[in-house]
Design a protein around this motif. Sequence first.
Motif, mmCIF file in Angstrom:
data_model
loop_
_atom_site.group_PDB
_atom_site.id
_atom_site.type_symbol
_atom_site.label_atom_id
_atom_site.label_comp_id
_atom_site.label_asym_id
_atom_site.label_seq_id
_atom_site.Cartn_x
_atom_site.Cartn_y
_atom_site.Cartn_z
ATOM 1 N N ALA A 148 0.844 -1.204 0.000
ATOM 2 C CA ALA A 148 0.000 0.000 0.000
ATOM 3 C C ALA A 148 0.875 1.248 0.000
ATOM 4 O O ALA A 148 0.610 2.214 -0.733
ATOM 5 C CB ALA A 148 -0.941 -0.012 1.203
ATOM 6 N N HIS A 149 1.896 1.245 0.818
ATOM 7 C CA HIS A 149 2.858 2.355 0.875
ATOM 8 C C HIS A 149 3.491 2.570 -0.501
ATOM 9 O O HIS A 149 3.539 3.696 -1.006
ATOM 10 C CB HIS A 149 3.918 2.027 1.943
ATOM 11 C CG HIS A 149 5.142 2.866 1.910
ATOM 12 N ND1 HIS A 149 5.172 4.156 2.387
ATOM 13 C CD2 HIS A 149 6.399 2.582 1.477
ATOM 14 C CE1 HIS A 149 6.399 4.646 2.250
ATOM 15 N NE2 HIS A 149 7.154 3.705 1.698
ATOM 16 N N ASP A 150 3.953 1.489 -1.110
ATOM 17 C CA ASP A 150 4.582 1.584 -2.427
ATOM 18 C C ASP A 150 3.598 2.095 -3.477
ATOM 19 O O ASP A 150 3.961 2.913 -4.336
ATOM 20 C CB ASP A 150 5.146 0.226 -2.852
ATOM 21 C CG ASP A 150 6.303 -0.226 -1.962
ATOM 22 O OD1 ASP A 150 6.916 0.611 -1.260
ATOM 23 O OD2 ASP A 150 6.588 -1.452 -1.958
ATOM 24 N N SER A 151 2.362 1.639 -3.411
ATOM 25 C CA SER A 151 1.319 2.085 -4.334
ATOM 26 C C SER A 151 1.059 3.584 -4.168
ATOM 27 O O SER A 151 0.934 4.324 -5.150
ATOM 28 C CB SER A 151 0.036 1.288 -4.083
ATOM 29 O OG SER A 151 -1.061 1.864 -4.730
ATOM 30 N N PHE A 152 0.975 4.028 -2.923
ATOM 31 C CA PHE A 152 0.762 5.438 -2.615
ATOM 32 C C PHE A 152 1.893 6.279 -3.222
ATOM 33 O O PHE A 152 1.651 7.287 -3.878
ATOM 34 C CB PHE A 152 0.703 5.625 -1.093
ATOM 35 C CG PHE A 152 0.475 7.040 -0.650
ATOM 36 C CD1 PHE A 152 -0.779 7.462 -0.256
ATOM 37 C CD2 PHE A 152 1.518 7.954 -0.608
ATOM 38 C CE1 PHE A 152 -0.988 8.771 0.160
ATOM 39 C CE2 PHE A 152 1.317 9.258 -0.195
ATOM 40 C CZ PHE A 152 0.062 9.670 0.192
ATOM 41 N N LEU A 153 3.139 5.854 -2.971
ATOM 42 C CA LEU A 153 4.284 6.599 -3.502
ATOM 43 C C LEU A 153 4.271 6.635 -5.025
ATOM 44 O O LEU A 153 4.560 7.678 -5.627
ATOM 45 C CB LEU A 153 5.593 5.989 -3.001
ATOM 46 C CG LEU A 153 5.863 6.112 -1.510
ATOM 47 C CD1 LEU A 153 7.153 5.386 -1.149
ATOM 48 C CD2 LEU A 153 5.899 7.559 -1.059
ATOM 49 N N ALA A 154 3.917 5.522 -5.647
ATOM 50 C CA ALA A 154 3.852 5.476 -7.111
ATOM 51 C C ALA A 154 2.779 6.431 -7.630
ATOM 52 O O ALA A 154 3.002 7.137 -8.629
ATOM 53 C CB ALA A 154 3.584 4.052 -7.587
ATOM 54 N N ASP A 155 1.628 6.460 -6.962
ATOM 55 C CA ASP A 155 0.567 7.395 -7.360
ATOM 56 C C ASP A 155 1.076 8.832 -7.287
ATOM 57 O O ASP A 155 0.873 9.628 -8.201
ATOM 58 C CB ASP A 155 -0.662 7.256 -6.461
ATOM 59 C CG ASP A 155 -1.472 6.004 -6.717
ATOM 60 O OD1 ASP A 155 -1.160 5.244 -7.653
ATOM 61 O OD2 ASP A 155 -2.436 5.782 -5.939
ATOM 62 N N ARG A 156 1.715 9.168 -6.161
ATOM 63 C CA ARG A 156 2.179 10.549 -5.977
ATOM 64 C C ARG A 156 3.253 10.914 -6.992
ATOM 65 O O ARG A 156 3.288 12.035 -7.494
ATOM 66 C CB ARG A 156 2.678 10.761 -4.553
ATOM 67 C CG ARG A 156 2.867 12.247 -4.233
ATOM 68 C CD ARG A 156 3.251 12.513 -2.822
ATOM 69 N NE ARG A 156 4.574 11.952 -2.564
ATOM 70 C CZ ARG A 156 4.947 11.455 -1.390
ATOM 71 N NH1 ARG A 156 4.126 11.437 -0.366
ATOM 72 N NH2 ARG A 156 6.159 10.972 -1.241
ATOM 73 N N GLU A 157 4.110 9.972 -7.328
ATOM 74 C CA GLU A 157 5.162 10.234 -8.313
ATOM 75 C C GLU A 157 4.583 10.573 -9.686
ATOM 76 O O GLU A 157 5.220 11.276 -10.457
ATOM 77 C CB GLU A 157 6.111 9.044 -8.421
ATOM 78 C CG GLU A 157 7.099 8.962 -7.285
ATOM 79 C CD GLU A 157 8.142 10.076 -7.321
ATOM 80 O OE1 GLU A 157 8.702 10.371 -8.388
ATOM 81 O OE2 GLU A 157 8.384 10.652 -6.242
ATOM 82 N N THR A 158 3.395 10.077 -10.001
ATOM 83 C CA THR A 158 2.791 10.412 -11.291
ATOM 84 C C THR A 158 2.335 11.862 -11.332
ATOM 85 O O THR A 158 2.144 12.419 -12.410
ATOM 86 C CB THR A 158 1.589 9.504 -11.630
ATOM 87 O OG1 THR A 158 0.529 9.763 -10.726
ATOM 88 C CG2 THR A 158 1.979 8.034 -11.615
ATOM 89 N N VAL A 159 2.169 12.456 -10.179
ATOM 90 C CA VAL A 159 1.714 13.839 -10.073
ATOM 91 C C VAL A 159 2.898 14.796 -10.013
ATOM 92 O O VAL A 159 2.868 15.883 -10.576
ATOM 93 C CB VAL A 159 0.809 14.008 -8.827
ATOM 94 C CG1 VAL A 159 0.407 15.446 -8.636
ATOM 95 C CG2 VAL A 159 -0.410 13.113 -8.923
ATOM 96 N N GLY A 160 3.934 14.403 -9.282
ATOM 97 C CA GLY A 160 5.107 15.258 -9.155
ATOM 98 C C GLY A 160 6.117 14.653 -8.204
ATOM 99 O O GLY A 160 5.758 13.863 -7.327
ATOM 100 N N THR A 161 7.360 15.037 -8.394
ATOM 101 C CA THR A 161 8.447 14.561 -7.543
ATOM 102 C C THR A 161 8.880 15.696 -6.636
ATOM 103 O O THR A 161 9.184 16.789 -7.116
ATOM 104 C CB THR A 161 9.632 14.083 -8.402
ATOM 105 O OG1 THR A 161 9.170 13.028 -9.246
ATOM 106 C CG2 THR A 161 10.766 13.582 -7.544
ATOM 107 N N VAL A 162 8.896 15.414 -5.350
ATOM 108 C CA VAL A 162 9.333 16.390 -4.356
ATOM 109 C C VAL A 162 10.402 15.707 -3.515
ATOM 110 O O VAL A 162 10.093 14.861 -2.672
ATOM 111 C CB VAL A 162 8.144 16.871 -3.480
ATOM 112 C CG1 VAL A 162 8.620 17.855 -2.428
ATOM 113 C CG2 VAL A 162 7.055 17.499 -4.349
ATOM 114 N N PRO A 163 11.666 16.032 -3.739
ATOM 115 C CA PRO A 163 12.759 15.321 -3.068
ATOM 116 C C PRO A 163 12.654 15.310 -1.538
ATOM 117 O O PRO A 163 13.010 14.317 -0.910
ATOM 118 C CB PRO A 163 14.011 16.079 -3.522
ATOM 119 C CG PRO A 163 13.633 16.711 -4.817
ATOM 120 C CD PRO A 163 12.164 17.029 -4.689
#
Length: 173
Positions: A99-114
Amino acid sequence: MTRPPFAPVTAADIMIVSAQLGRPARDVIGIPARCVCGAPTVVATAPRLADGTPFPTLYYLTHPAATAALSFLEATQVMNEYNQLLADDAEVRARYRRAHDSFLADRETVGTVPEIAGISSGGMPDRVKCLHALAAHALAAGPGTNPIGDLALARAAWMPDVCECLDYSSADE
């Protein structure tokens, strides 16, 4: 990567979300979950707010009845039970990590914030910290994606298929 299937956000959605929150909605980029009546239940928020602030919580629960039900559930200390479940059950722990990995993947499609790389929300992947965030993720991503969010929604005194919305008609005036 394809972007998660957020419904486009409208001016009426922003007015409703602002009414739900009791403050102006900020940086809403989509509506990943709606009440059966059509009102927003979960908003997707930009990972970097307009003022430059990193914002890790992509999925944000806005529905007042859902928020109240999850707040009540948190007050019962159920998070201790869910944290123990994570400690004791390797399968739940693995699903929560996914679930954590899925969440991060979703957010990465929107934008990357280091500054928030690897940080999701709700305590994922190692603990349960905020049922609101986990339920929002479960509602946005669908059943079976976030096991703790699913458990919280099943236990909360709110059902996503029953409208408990306020009259937001004055929100568009």
